[in-house]
Design a protein around this motif. Sequence first.
Motif, PDB file in Angstrom:
ATOM      1  N   PHE A  50       0.858  -1.196   0.000  1.00 55.02           N
ATOM      2  CA  PHE A  50       0.000   0.000   0.000  1.00 55.02           C
ATOM      3  C   PHE A  50       0.893   1.245   0.000  1.00 55.02           C
ATOM      4  CE2 PHE A  50      -2.605  -3.025   2.664  1.00 55.02           C
ATOM      5  CZ  PHE A  50      -3.524  -3.318   1.672  1.00 55.02           C
ATOM      6  N   PRO A  51       1.422   1.643  -1.153  1.00 48.99           N
ATOM      7  CA  PRO A  51       2.374   2.759  -1.197  1.00 48.99           C
ATOM      8  C   PRO A  51       1.788   4.104  -0.764  1.00 48.99           C
ATOM      9  CG  PRO A  51       1.892   1.959  -3.409  1.00 48.99           C
ATOM     10  CD  PRO A  51       1.199   1.054  -2.460  1.00 48.99           C
ATOM     11  N   ASP A  52       0.478   4.264  -0.855  1.00 50.36           N
ATOM     12  CA  ASP A  52      -0.111   5.545  -0.467  1.00 50.36           C
ATOM     13  C   ASP A  52      -0.666   5.539   0.961  1.00 50.36           C
ATOM     14  OD1 ASP A  52      -2.079   3.758  -1.165  1.00 50.36           O
ATOM     15  OD2 ASP A  52      -3.383   5.247  -2.068  1.00 50.36           O
ATOM     16  N   LEU A  53      -0.329   4.521   1.722  1.00 44.71           N
ATOM     17  CA  LEU A  53      -0.732   4.448   3.131  1.00 44.71           C
ATOM     18  C   LEU A  53      -0.043   5.567   3.901  1.00 44.71           C
ATOM     19  CD1 LEU A  53      -2.290   2.538   5.104  1.00 44.71           C
ATOM     20  CD2 LEU A  53      -0.101   1.463   5.556  1.00 44.71           C
ATOM     21  N   PRO A  54      -0.770   6.249   4.804  1.00 48.20           N
ATOM     22  CA  PRO A  54      -0.105   7.296   5.593  1.00 48.20           C
ATOM     23  C   PRO A  54       1.085   6.723   6.362  1.00 48.20           C
ATOM     24  CG  PRO A  54      -2.480   7.371   5.937  1.00 48.20           C
ATOM     25  CD  PRO A  54      -2.178   6.134   5.136  1.00 48.20           C
ATOM     26  N   GLU A  55       2.203   7.386   6.274  1.00 49.04           N
ATOM     27  CA  GLU A  55       3.427   6.925   6.942  1.00 49.04           C
ATOM     28  C   GLU A  55       3.253   7.005   8.453  1.00 49.04           C
ATOM     29  OE1 GLU A  55       7.140   5.263   6.840  1.00 49.04           O
ATOM     30  OE2 GLU A  55       6.120   5.939   5.033  1.00 49.04           O
ATOM     31  N   ARG A  56       3.642   5.933   9.136  1.00 48.88           N
ATOM     32  CA  ARG A  56       3.544   5.902  10.597  1.00 48.88           C
ATOM     33  C   ARG A  56       4.603   6.827  11.186  1.00 48.88           C
ATOM     34  NH1 ARG A  56       4.611   0.299  13.434  1.00 48.88           N
ATOM     35  NH2 ARG A  56       6.108   0.432  11.770  1.00 48.88           N
ATOM     36  N   PRO A  57       4.184   7.756  12.037  1.00 52.21           N
ATOM     37  CA  PRO A  57       5.152   8.679  12.643  1.00 52.21           C
ATOM     38  C   PRO A  57       6.194   7.944  13.480  1.00 52.21           C
ATOM     39  CG  PRO A  57       2.900   9.404  13.051  1.00 52.21           C
ATOM     40  CD  PRO A  57       2.835   8.034  12.452  1.00 52.21           C
ATOM     41  N   GLU A  58       7.364   8.498  13.553  1.00 46.95           N
ATOM     42  CA  GLU A  58       8.471   7.882  14.290  1.00 46.95           C
ATOM     43  C   GLU A  58       8.097   7.581  15.742  1.00 46.95           C
ATOM     44  OE1 GLU A  58      12.134   6.153  14.374  1.00 46.95           O
ATOM     45  OE2 GLU A  58      11.234   7.107  12.626  1.00 46.95           O
ATOM     46  N   TYR A  59       7.342   8.464  16.362  1.00 46.84           N
ATOM     47  CA  TYR A  59       7.008   8.280  17.773  1.00 46.84           C
ATOM     48  C   TYR A  59       6.018   7.142  18.004  1.00 46.84           C
ATOM     49  CZ  TYR A  59       3.126  11.306  16.331  1.00 46.84           C
ATOM     50  OH  TYR A  59       2.073  11.855  15.676  1.00 46.84           O
ATOM     51  N   LEU A  60       5.437   6.591  16.954  1.00 49.50           N
ATOM     52  CA  LEU A  60       4.532   5.458  17.095  1.00 49.50           C
ATOM     53  C   LEU A  60       5.187   4.126  16.730  1.00 49.50           C
ATOM     54  CD1 LEU A  60       1.181   6.875  15.689  1.00 49.50           C
ATOM     55  CD2 LEU A  60       1.821   6.529  18.065  1.00 49.50           C
ATOM     56  N   ARG A  61       6.459   4.135  16.460  1.00 57.11           N
ATOM     57  CA  ARG A  61       7.157   2.901  16.091  1.00 57.11           C
ATOM     58  C   ARG A  61       7.609   2.168  17.341  1.00 57.11           C
ATOM     59  NH1 ARG A  61       9.626   3.602  10.313  1.00 57.11           N
ATOM     60  NH2 ARG A  61       8.123   5.105   9.564  1.00 57.11           N
ATOM     61  N   VAL A  62       6.727   1.335  17.874  1.00 58.24           N
ATOM     62  CA  VAL A  62       6.945   0.650  19.141  1.00 58.24           C
ATOM     63  C   VAL A  62       8.171  -0.249  19.090  1.00 58.24           C
ATOM     64  CG1 VAL A  62       5.963  -0.970  20.790  1.00 58.24           C
ATOM     65  CG2 VAL A  62       4.519   0.755  19.728  1.00 58.24           C
ATOM     66  N   GLY A  63       8.326  -1.013  18.028  1.00 57.83           N
ATOM     67  CA  GLY A  63       9.472  -1.913  17.930  1.00 57.83           C
ATOM     68  C   GLY A  63      10.789  -1.175  18.042  1.00 57.83           C
ATOM     69  N   LYS A  64      10.870  -0.022  17.406  1.00 61.71           N
ATOM     70  CA  LYS A  64      12.092   0.770  17.444  1.00 61.71           C
ATOM     71  C   LYS A  64      12.362   1.273  18.859  1.00 61.71           C
ATOM     72  CE  LYS A  64      14.088   4.904  15.472  1.00 61.71           C
ATOM     73  NZ  LYS A  64      15.257   4.912  14.902  1.00 61.71           N
ATOM     74  N   VAL A  65      11.335   1.744  19.536  1.00 57.72           N
ATOM     75  CA  VAL A  65      11.491   2.239  20.903  1.00 57.72           C
ATOM     76  C   VAL A  65      11.923   1.127  21.833  1.00 57.72           C
ATOM     77  CG1 VAL A  65      10.255   3.220  22.873  1.00 57.72           C
ATOM     78  CG2 VAL A  65       9.852   4.119  20.580  1.00 57.72           C
TER      79      VAL A  65
END
Length: 73
Positions: A50-65
């Motif tokens: 889904f290339p036009d899916l809204p990009e998930r903001p960095e602060y919502l990237r649980v795995g990264k946190v």
Amino acid sequence: ACYEQWIAPYKGELELWYLEHRSMYTDLAILFLTFWYIFFPDSELVYRVFPDLPERPEYLRVGKVLAEEGVAK
């Protein structure tokens, strides 16, 4: 306050996106990608499907946190 400021706006964007793209294909792809994400949480496959899916903001990237805190690798 956190929910209203950061989470609710993104969820709203996703809901609007889904309303514009609802179909059997979208539903099946979401189902598949849900299982995919369980095994490959760092995968960006969802944005290729889904290339036009809204990009998930960095602060919502649980795995990264969690990885940064040493909880997950």
